[in-house]
Design an enzyme around this catalytic site. Sequence first.
Site, PDB file in Angstrom:
ATOM      1  N   GLY A  51      -4.491  -4.507   5.761  1.00 41.43           N
ATOM      2  CA  GLY A  51      -3.617  -4.509   6.822  1.00 41.43           C
ATOM      3  C   GLY A  51      -3.769  -2.954   7.593  1.00 41.43           C
ATOM      4  O   GLY A  51      -4.237  -2.148   7.089  1.00 41.43           O
ATOM      5  N   LYS A  87     -10.338  -7.408   7.395  1.00 44.51           N
ATOM      6  CA  LYS A  87      -9.224  -6.815   8.383  1.00 44.51           C
ATOM      7  C   LYS A  87      -9.800  -7.311   9.710  1.00 44.51           C
ATOM      8  O   LYS A  87     -11.054  -7.104  10.140  1.00 44.51           O
ATOM      9  CB  LYS A  87      -9.101  -5.609   8.486  1.00 44.51           C
ATOM     10  N   LYS A  94      -3.061   5.168  -2.650  1.00 46.96           N
ATOM     11  CA  LYS A  94      -3.994   5.894  -1.881  1.00 46.96           C
ATOM     12  C   LYS A  94      -4.398   7.296  -2.645  1.00 46.96           C
ATOM     13  O   LYS A  94      -3.390   7.874  -3.534  1.00 46.96           O
ATOM     14  CB  LYS A  94      -3.265   6.534  -0.400  1.00 46.96           C
ATOM     15  N   ASP A 118     -14.133  -1.551   2.444  1.00 48.46           N
ATOM     16  CA  ASP A 118     -13.262  -1.868   3.566  1.00 48.46           C
ATOM     17  C   ASP A 118     -13.979  -1.339   4.779  1.00 48.46           C
ATOM     18  O   ASP A 118     -14.544  -2.287   5.700  1.00 48.46           O
ATOM     19  CB  ASP A 118     -12.030  -1.249   3.489  1.00 48.46           C
ATOM     20  N   LYS A 136      -1.112  -0.690  -4.439  1.00 47.76           N
ATOM     21  CA  LYS A 136      -2.296  -0.172  -4.091  1.00 47.76           C
ATOM     22  C   LYS A 136      -1.763   1.348  -3.892  1.00 47.76           C
ATOM     23  O   LYS A 136      -0.763   1.485  -3.117  1.00 47.76           O
ATOM     24  CB  LYS A 136      -3.137  -0.904  -2.983  1.00 47.76           C
ATOM     25  N   SER A 164       0.886  -1.136  -0.059  1.00 48.00           N
ATOM     26  CA  SER A 164      -0.002  -0.041  -0.123  1.00 48.00           C
ATOM     27  C   SER A 164       0.975   1.268  -0.017  1.00 48.00           C
ATOM     28  O   SER A 164       1.532   1.211   0.866  1.00 48.00           O
ATOM     29  CB  SER A 164      -1.102   0.085   1.277  1.00 48.00           C
ATOM     30  N   GLU A 199     -11.277   1.034  -3.630  1.00 49.34           N
ATOM     31  CA  GLU A 199     -11.497   0.484  -2.306  1.00 49.34           C
ATOM     32  C   GLU A 199     -12.158   1.611  -1.633  1.00 49.34           C
ATOM     33  O   GLU A 199     -11.527   2.859  -1.623  1.00 49.34           O
ATOM     34  CB  GLU A 199     -10.108   0.193  -1.651  1.00 49.34           C
ATOM     35  N   ASP A 236      -7.307   3.180  -3.299  1.00 43.82           N
ATOM     36  CA  ASP A 236      -7.679   3.082  -2.201  1.00 43.82           C
ATOM     37  C   ASP A 236      -8.158   4.752  -1.580  1.00 43.82           C
ATOM     38  O   ASP A 236      -7.297   5.389  -1.672  1.00 43.82           O
ATOM     39  CB  ASP A 236      -7.079   2.573  -1.100  1.00 43.82           C
TER      40      ASP A 236
END
Length: 377
Positions: A299, A271, A172, A247, A170, A144, A222, A197
């Site tokens: 995570g 998660k 952000k 998520d 991934k 990430s 996400e 995400d």
Amino acid sequence: MPLAQPAASVRLDRLELRVLRIPLIAPFTTSFGTMTDREVIVVRARTDAGDGWGEIVTQSAPVYSSEYTQGAWDVATRWLGPALLHRGELAPEQVAPTLDPFVGHRMAKAGLELAVLDAALRSEGRSFASYLGATAATIPSGVSVGIQSDPAALVETVRGYLDEGYVRIKIKIKPGRDIAETDAVRSAFPEIPLQVDANSAYTLADADTLAQLDRFGLLLIEQPLQEDDIVDHAALAQQLKTPICLDESITSVKAARDALALGATTVINVKAGRVGGYLEALRIADLCESAGIPVWCGGMLETGIGRAANAALAAHPAFTLPGDVSASARFYTEDIVTEPAVLEDGHVRVPTGPGLGVEVDLDALERFTVARETLRR
Ligand code: NPG
């Protein structure tokens, strides 16, 4: 598949809780802020059968979810810990039902449950992975990547992770730091498995912007909208080609069932902290496996304790996409376990020793401790 064999009962004698503050190698920026160190609660369950370790994955501020470290500390020391100690003898599968009268506080519950699970499984000589029904010896590792200063810097950061061997990237995103960033990474690396995400940073009014992501061939987007925007996520899904993966919204197996029924998500990030524990996480994975829904393990910048647990969960056959279980060195110069997770050929090894299969480095634990409390029966 549900659990093949429940774990042994243990008599819980003491719960030792510590707040740790561990510096991050580099600041980690998401749509909700920048972290420079990881504040986390580590739980040591002292039982008649030996010790077990768990991790409460809250952050210092309630910006990812309503939970935060001081709140988790308060509820764990005032309510959850005493309720477990009051029971005396208990099986790990009884932790969640015992804590169920207390509303919410899932991350705190998850950390306590993990400590009891670890103690029970260590005493049986059984690995957490085999307990969960996990089969893979290693798991493919995704990374990430936080928001960087500009798209060019992002491309260079991503290049570094690809050179290390990470098999999925991934990035952000947040409003205004989305299309150009994704375009830059996709243009530089046309073939890599890539996802974005948003951490709840958009509203349905941003659907046109989000639809521009469709041209980048992403695995998924996400959590574009808020945690409780289930109906809006379903509406957004109608307007996007990119699959939506929830998520923050998936707080339980029931929430997962509802989101799937409403068409709000077609992929799920699991998660354990967010859903109240690894057993609830497994139930969500089972649900998705039977429904043919792709699942991956998220995570929360776990220490070596939670990272070992995540590796075991991600090795379960329901987990069909690479997760955010990266090497410890992605975030930390120093971890609190003696053999931190490393990246080998794009994979992380699933621990096979008893319980979580990692040993806590008590010196490192001590050095990072900023608060502590022992709860007794
Ligand atoms: O590799 O552990 C990791 C971090 C993965 O990006 C990651 N986690 O929203 O999924 C998330 C995000 C997160 C981090 C959320 C910390 C909350 C706290």
